[in-house]
Design a protein around this motif. Structure first.
Motif, PDB file in Angstrom:
ATOM      1  N   VAL A 142      53.300  16.692  32.589  1.00 26.60           N
ATOM      2  CA  VAL A 142      53.717  15.293  32.662  1.00 26.60           C
ATOM      3  C   VAL A 142      54.948  15.145  33.549  1.00 26.60           C
ATOM      4  O   VAL A 142      55.081  14.166  34.296  1.00 26.60           O
ATOM      5  N   GLU A 143      55.848  16.112  33.497  1.00 28.47           N
ATOM      6  CA  GLU A 143      57.009  16.077  34.388  1.00 28.47           C
ATOM      7  C   GLU A 143      56.574  16.153  35.847  1.00 28.47           C
ATOM      8  O   GLU A 143      57.118  15.444  36.721  1.00 28.47           O
ATOM      9  N   ILE A 180      51.125   6.354  32.141  1.00 27.88           N
ATOM     10  CA  ILE A 180      50.786   7.563  31.383  1.00 27.88           C
ATOM     11  C   ILE A 180      50.555   7.205  29.930  1.00 27.88           C
ATOM     12  O   ILE A 180      51.405   6.581  29.283  1.00 27.88           O
ATOM     13  N   TRP A 181      49.404   7.595  29.426  1.00 25.77           N
ATOM     14  CA  TRP A 181      49.061   7.473  28.012  1.00 25.77           C
ATOM     15  C   TRP A 181      49.162   8.877  27.420  1.00 25.77           C
ATOM     16  O   TRP A 181      48.371   9.757  27.782  1.00 25.77           O
ATOM     17  N   LYS A 192      57.552  13.022  21.063  1.00 26.14           N
ATOM     18  CA  LYS A 192      58.787  13.073  21.842  1.00 26.14           C
ATOM     19  C   LYS A 192      58.482  13.014  23.335  1.00 26.14           C
ATOM     20  O   LYS A 192      59.204  12.357  24.103  1.00 26.14           O
ATOM     21  N   ILE A 193      57.417  13.691  23.757  1.00 24.26           N
ATOM     22  CA  ILE A 193      56.991  13.582  25.149  1.00 24.26           C
ATOM     23  C   ILE A 193      56.628  12.126  25.460  1.00 24.26           C
ATOM     24  O   ILE A 193      56.990  11.583  26.512  1.00 24.26           O
ATOM     25  N   ALA A 194      55.921  11.494  24.526  1.00 20.93           N
ATOM     26  CA  ALA A 194      55.553  10.094  24.711  1.00 20.93           C
ATOM     27  C   ALA A 194      56.789   9.215  24.832  1.00 20.93           C
ATOM     28  O   ALA A 194      56.850   8.317  25.678  1.00 20.93           O
ATOM     29  N   ALA A 195      57.781   9.470  23.994  1.00 21.59           N
ATOM     30  CA  ALA A 195      58.998   8.659  24.028  1.00 21.59           C
ATOM     31  C   ALA A 195      59.704   8.769  25.369  1.00 21.59           C
ATOM     32  O   ALA A 195      60.344   7.811  25.824  1.00 21.59           O
ATOM     33  N   GLN A 196      59.579   9.916  26.014  1.00 22.98           N
ATOM     34  CA  GLN A 196      60.273  10.118  27.279  1.00 22.98           C
ATOM     35  C   GLN A 196      59.486   9.581  28.472  1.00 22.98           C
ATOM     36  O   GLN A 196      60.078   8.989  29.390  1.00 22.98           O
ATOM     37  N   TYR A 197      58.159   9.744  28.466  1.00 25.01           N
ATOM     38  CA  TYR A 197      57.388   9.483  29.675  1.00 25.01           C
ATOM     39  C   TYR A 197      56.327   8.392  29.541  1.00 25.01           C
ATOM     40  O   TYR A 197      55.896   7.838  30.564  1.00 25.01           O
ATOM     41  N   GLY A 225      67.504   7.088  24.163  1.00 31.12           N
ATOM     42  CA  GLY A 225      68.074   5.898  24.776  1.00 31.12           C
ATOM     43  C   GLY A 225      67.045   4.991  25.422  1.00 31.12           C
ATOM     44  O   GLY A 225      67.364   4.240  26.351  1.00 31.12           O
ATOM     45  N   ARG A 226      65.805   5.022  24.925  1.00 31.10           N
ATOM     46  CA  ARG A 226      64.742   4.197  25.480  1.00 31.10           C
ATOM     47  C   ARG A 226      64.344   3.104  24.508  1.00 31.10           C
ATOM     48  O   ARG A 226      64.294   3.322  23.284  1.00 31.10           O
TER      49      ARG A 226
END
Length: 328
Positions: A142-143, A180-181, A192-197, A225-226
């Motif tokens: 994802v990154e 991105i889903w 946590k990946i979802a929260a970031q991306y 912070g999102r």
């Protein structure tokens, strides 16, 4: 509420009895019908072997279909639920998705997850890494997507993936890159990946469980912070609708009868139970009531799989006429 629908591609034995020479015609016609109708998006699964048992029945490849659907539709958005990170190099996949986005005029969604179907992993020579390793692959991939679609290049010296100035040009047409889903509800890593991306998440469970995962996602967003309001929550639903409860039951019996020769009676009973326990089984009124409760818990996007779609369109038509207008 927003709505998507799956197009049968064979994975769930939903093209059996249709000759291979006719299968693309059927899929194309269903996609074009959805494009002209009430659906915001169409979806396919990213799998190579049928489920719940591998068989010699057709399973058409997801990203090939993405490109084909992009060329024969005009409006509807195009997604996979969900692409398995381990099946393709993420830099290559970023390039493929960007190209399909160009072909489609900016209509691609990227559904992505860690993968689970051990039989096809091993059959295709990918091994089958343990869950923590698959999730690390997901994070790194994802990154790479994020870099590729926002800057046009990607560089990462990761544990699983190493790319050094991979050029992904032209960029996707969509500003900020392809949405991105992140699919899955793992509380410590996936959410946590979802929260970031993620722009969207996709997970299911009971109404109570759904609410708990929603709260965990919000906690991760707060820590990063999102604004959690930037992420739309989605779920998939096994959907059979009838004008009456008896009609819904008859439709289910026909589905089970079609599947049983291919998956066996024991697994067919499991499939039957899955439909009977689905929030999207029953009359339009029953389905609207259950989905409205989901909306109250934060569900913003419902993606529906109709097992009879390739054979009988009357169920999906009933859903379009009575369920979608009541919730949109």
């Amino acid at each position: 509420m927003r709505f998507g629908t799956f197009i049968p591609q064979g994975w769930r034995h939903d093209l059996v009895g249709i000759a291979p020479t006719d299968q693309w015609r059927v899929m194309r016609e269903l996609a074009q019908r959805a494009d002209e109708g009430a659906w915001e998006s169409l979806w396919v699964y990213d799998h190579f072997h049928t489920v719940p048992v591998p068989s010699e029945q057709a399973t058409h490849e997801a990203w090939t279909l993405m490109s084909a659907f992009a060329a024969v539709t005009d409006r509807i958005r195009l997604g996979q639920m969900c692409t398995c990170m381990g099946y393709r190099s993420p830099a290559y996949l970023a390039k493929v998705a960007a190209t399909v986005d160009i072909v489609s005029g900016g209509r691609v969604e990227m559904g992505i997850g860690g993968g689970w179907y051990e039989h096809e992993w091993r059959a295709y020579g990918y091994g089958f890494p343990p869950i923590p390793e698959r999730l690390r692959m997901l994070r790194e991939g994802v990154e790479i997507f994020h870099q590729a679609w926002t800057t046009g290049t990607a560089t990462l010296d990761g544990t699983h993936y190493q790319v050094d100035g991979a050029i992904v040009r032209p960029l996707p047409l969509q500003e900020g890159g392809i949405p991105i889903w992140v699919a899955g509800a793992g509380e410590k890593v996936t959410l946590k990946i979802a929260a970031q991306y993620a722009t969207y998440t996709n997970f299911a469970g009971s109404l109570e469980e759904f609410g708990r995962k929603r709260d965990i996602l919000r906690d991760h967003c707060t820590m990063l912070g999102r604004d959690p309001g930037e992420i739309t929550l989605s779920s998939n639903f096994n959907t059979i609708v009838g004008a009456t409860e008896a009609e819904a039951r008859d439709r289910l019996d026909a589905v089970v009868a079609r599947l049983t020769p291919y998956i066996g009676e024991e697994r067919a009973k499991v499939v039957e139970h899955d439909y009977l326990s689905s929030d999207a089984f029953g009359t339009p009124e029953q389905i609207v009531e259950r989905l409205r409760a989901r909306a109250g818990a934060g569900l913003g996007y419902a993606i529906h799989y109709f097992p009879e779609h390739a054979y009988d369109r009357s169920g999906i038509e009933l859903f379009e006429h009575e369920v979608i207008p009541a919730l949109r």
